[in-house]
Design a protein around this motif. Sequence first.
Motif, PDB file in Angstrom:
ATOM      1  N   GLU A   1      50.701  20.531  38.021  1.00  0.00           N
ATOM      2  CA  GLU A   1      52.081  20.189  38.828  1.00  0.00           C
ATOM      3  C   GLU A   1      53.345  21.261  38.637  1.00  0.00           C
ATOM      4  O   GLU A   1      53.529  20.328  40.212  1.00  0.00           O
ATOM      5  N   SER A   2      53.220  22.101  37.874  1.00  0.00           N
ATOM      6  CA  SER A   2      54.738  22.522  38.351  1.00  0.00           C
ATOM      7  C   SER A   2      53.513  23.392  39.419  1.00  0.00           C
ATOM      8  O   SER A   2      54.913  24.003  40.145  1.00  0.00           O
ATOM      9  N   LYS A   3      52.649  24.059  39.503  1.00  0.00           N
ATOM     10  CA  LYS A   3      51.974  25.160  41.044  1.00  0.00           C
ATOM     11  C   LYS A   3      52.631  23.776  42.441  1.00  0.00           C
ATOM     12  O   LYS A   3      52.806  24.732  43.088  1.00  0.00           O
ATOM     13  N   ARG A   4      51.701  22.772  41.828  1.00  0.00           N
ATOM     14  CA  ARG A   4      52.103  21.845  43.291  1.00  0.00           C
ATOM     15  C   ARG A   4      53.702  21.887  43.764  1.00  0.00           C
ATOM     16  O   ARG A   4      54.121  21.556  45.046  1.00  0.00           O
ATOM     17  N   ARG A   5      54.296  21.943  42.488  1.00  0.00           N
ATOM     18  CA  ARG A   5      55.863  21.268  42.518  1.00  0.00           C
ATOM     19  C   ARG A   5      56.492  22.884  43.363  1.00  0.00           C
ATOM     20  O   ARG A   5      57.334  22.707  44.269  1.00  0.00           O
ATOM     21  N   LYS A   6      56.317  23.923  42.906  1.00  0.00           N
ATOM     22  CA  LYS A   6      56.246  25.618  43.584  1.00  0.00           C
ATOM     23  C   LYS A   6      55.949  25.520  45.318  1.00  0.00           C
ATOM     24  O   LYS A   6      56.144  25.539  46.301  1.00  0.00           O
ATOM     25  N   LEU A   7      54.775  24.684  45.544  1.00  0.00           N
ATOM     26  CA  LEU A   7      54.102  24.770  47.059  1.00  0.00           C
ATOM     27  C   LEU A   7      55.138  23.699  47.468  1.00  0.00           C
ATOM     28  O   LEU A   7      55.404  24.125  48.440  1.00  0.00           O
ATOM     29  N   VAL A   8      54.889  22.812  46.973  1.00  0.00           N
ATOM     30  CA  VAL A   8      56.068  21.576  48.122  1.00  0.00           C
ATOM     31  C   VAL A   8      57.458  22.353  48.347  1.00  0.00           C
ATOM     32  O   VAL A   8      58.578  22.296  49.662  1.00  0.00           O
ATOM     33  N   GLU A   9      57.964  22.885  47.252  1.00  0.00           N
ATOM     34  CA  GLU A   9      58.890  23.521  48.065  1.00  0.00           C
ATOM     35  C   GLU A   9      58.955  24.521  48.523  1.00  0.00           C
ATOM     36  O   GLU A   9      59.715  25.119  49.888  1.00  0.00           O
ATOM     37  N   ARG A  10      58.465  25.775  48.356  1.00  0.00           N
ATOM     38  CA  ARG A  10      57.409  26.553  49.681  1.00  0.00           C
ATOM     39  C   ARG A  10      57.944  25.985  50.741  1.00  0.00           C
ATOM     40  O   ARG A  10      58.095  26.773  51.822  1.00  0.00           O
ATOM     41  N   VAL A  11      56.697  24.904  50.756  1.00  0.00           N
ATOM     42  CA  VAL A  11      56.824  23.980  51.970  1.00  0.00           C
ATOM     43  C   VAL A  11      57.643  23.531  52.409  1.00  0.00           C
ATOM     44  O   VAL A  11      58.379  23.577  54.667  1.00  0.00           O
ATOM     45  N   ALA A  12      58.741  22.967  52.255  1.00  0.00           N
ATOM     46  CA  ALA A  12      60.176  22.410  52.330  1.00  0.00           C
ATOM     47  C   ALA A  12      61.207  23.596  52.751  1.00  0.00           C
ATOM     48  O   ALA A  12      61.693  23.554  54.162  1.00  0.00           O
ATOM     49  N   ARG A  13      60.950  24.712  51.810  1.00  0.00           N
ATOM     50  CA  ARG A  13      62.099  25.617  52.602  1.00  0.00           C
ATOM     51  C   ARG A  13      61.317  26.359  53.620  1.00  0.00           C
ATOM     52  O   ARG A  13      62.586  26.135  54.912  1.00  0.00           O
ATOM     53  N   GLU A  14      60.117  26.456  53.906  1.00  0.00           N
ATOM     54  CA  GLU A  14      59.804  27.276  54.860  1.00  0.00           C
ATOM     55  C   GLU A  14      59.997  25.713  56.928  1.00  0.00           C
ATOM     56  O   GLU A  14      60.663  26.975  57.779  1.00  0.00           O
ATOM     57  N   ILE A  15      59.715  24.867  56.428  1.00  0.00           N
ATOM     58  CA  ILE A  15      60.313  23.972  57.226  1.00  0.00           C
ATOM     59  C   ILE A  15      61.353  24.012  57.773  1.00  0.00           C
ATOM     60  O   ILE A  15      62.315  24.326  58.972  1.00  0.00           O
ATOM     61  N   ILE A  16      62.810  23.882  56.381  1.00  0.00           N
ATOM     62  CA  ILE A  16      64.392  24.347  56.502  1.00  0.00           C
ATOM     63  C   ILE A  16      64.327  25.550  57.308  1.00  0.00           C
ATOM     64  O   ILE A  16      65.565  25.159  58.363  1.00  0.00           O
ATOM     65  N   GLU A  17      64.119  26.760  56.746  1.00  0.00           N
ATOM     66  CA  GLU A  17      64.064  27.773  57.285  1.00  0.00           C
ATOM     67  C   GLU A  17      63.120  28.068  59.260  1.00  0.00           C
ATOM     68  O   GLU A  17      64.679  28.338  59.289  1.00  0.00           O
ATOM     69  N   ASN A  18      62.539  27.812  59.125  1.00  0.00           N
ATOM     70  CA  ASN A  18      62.389  27.654  60.873  1.00  0.00           C
ATOM     71  C   ASN A  18      61.421  26.976  61.482  1.00  0.00           C
ATOM     72  O   ASN A  18      62.102  26.819  62.940  1.00  0.00           O
ATOM     73  N   LEU A  19      61.471  25.321  61.446  1.00  0.00           N
ATOM     74  CA  LEU A  19      60.739  24.516  61.564  1.00  0.00           C
ATOM     75  C   LEU A  19      62.051  23.609  62.624  1.00  0.00           C
ATOM     76  O   LEU A  19      62.143  23.238  63.479  1.00  0.00           O
ATOM     77  N   ILE A  20      63.297  23.598  61.503  1.00  0.00           N
ATOM     78  CA  ILE A  20      64.392  23.022  61.663  1.00  0.00           C
ATOM     79  C   ILE A  20      65.270  23.200  62.523  1.00  0.00           C
ATOM     80  O   ILE A  20      65.888  22.454  63.467  1.00  0.00           O
ATOM     81  N   THR A  21      65.284  24.727  62.767  1.00  0.00           N
ATOM     82  CA  THR A  21      66.617  25.184  63.620  1.00  0.00           C
ATOM     83  C   THR A  21      65.314  25.337  65.592  1.00  0.00           C
ATOM     84  O   THR A  21      65.935  25.889  66.537  1.00  0.00           O
ATOM     85  N   SER A  22      63.850  25.082  65.068  1.00  0.00           N
ATOM     86  CA  SER A  22      63.404  25.641  66.487  1.00  0.00           C
ATOM     87  C   SER A  22      63.628  24.208  67.132  1.00  0.00           C
ATOM     88  O   SER A  22      63.492  23.229  66.529  1.00  0.00           O
TER      89      SER A  22
END
Length: 138
Positions: A46-67
Amino acid sequence: MTINPVLVKKVLNTYDRHLVNGRRLARLSRYLRGAEALEQDTTSRESKRRKLVERVAREIIENLITSDSRNPMVDEIKEALSQELNTELIFHYPPSGEEMKIMVPGPHGPEELGPEQREKVLGKLWQMTLNKVNSTML
């Protein structure tokens, strides 16, 4: 002499992709430097999944939201955030490499949000993105 608007748009899109890739490479190099110092941890699934979810969410916010990508998940997140705040939001990274700017349409053009409003919007954006990514991941 006239400049073809299609060529200008292609140049700007290429420039935008290069900026995004530059940010991604900088983040990757910071991550690799930090990964050497981390110990081997034994965490639950569960903690590994949470970390993965946070990493994907960060990628979306930092790169895809502004593109200008037509990613359906990003479009849903932007639309839900706009509906919740009752205003259209414009996300933009300035060419100087500063942090992301959040603007709203105003009577005299786009206006940047104040620090308190910005933090509130970023908090909502983070929670909505986390929830969306978590619900769509297996």
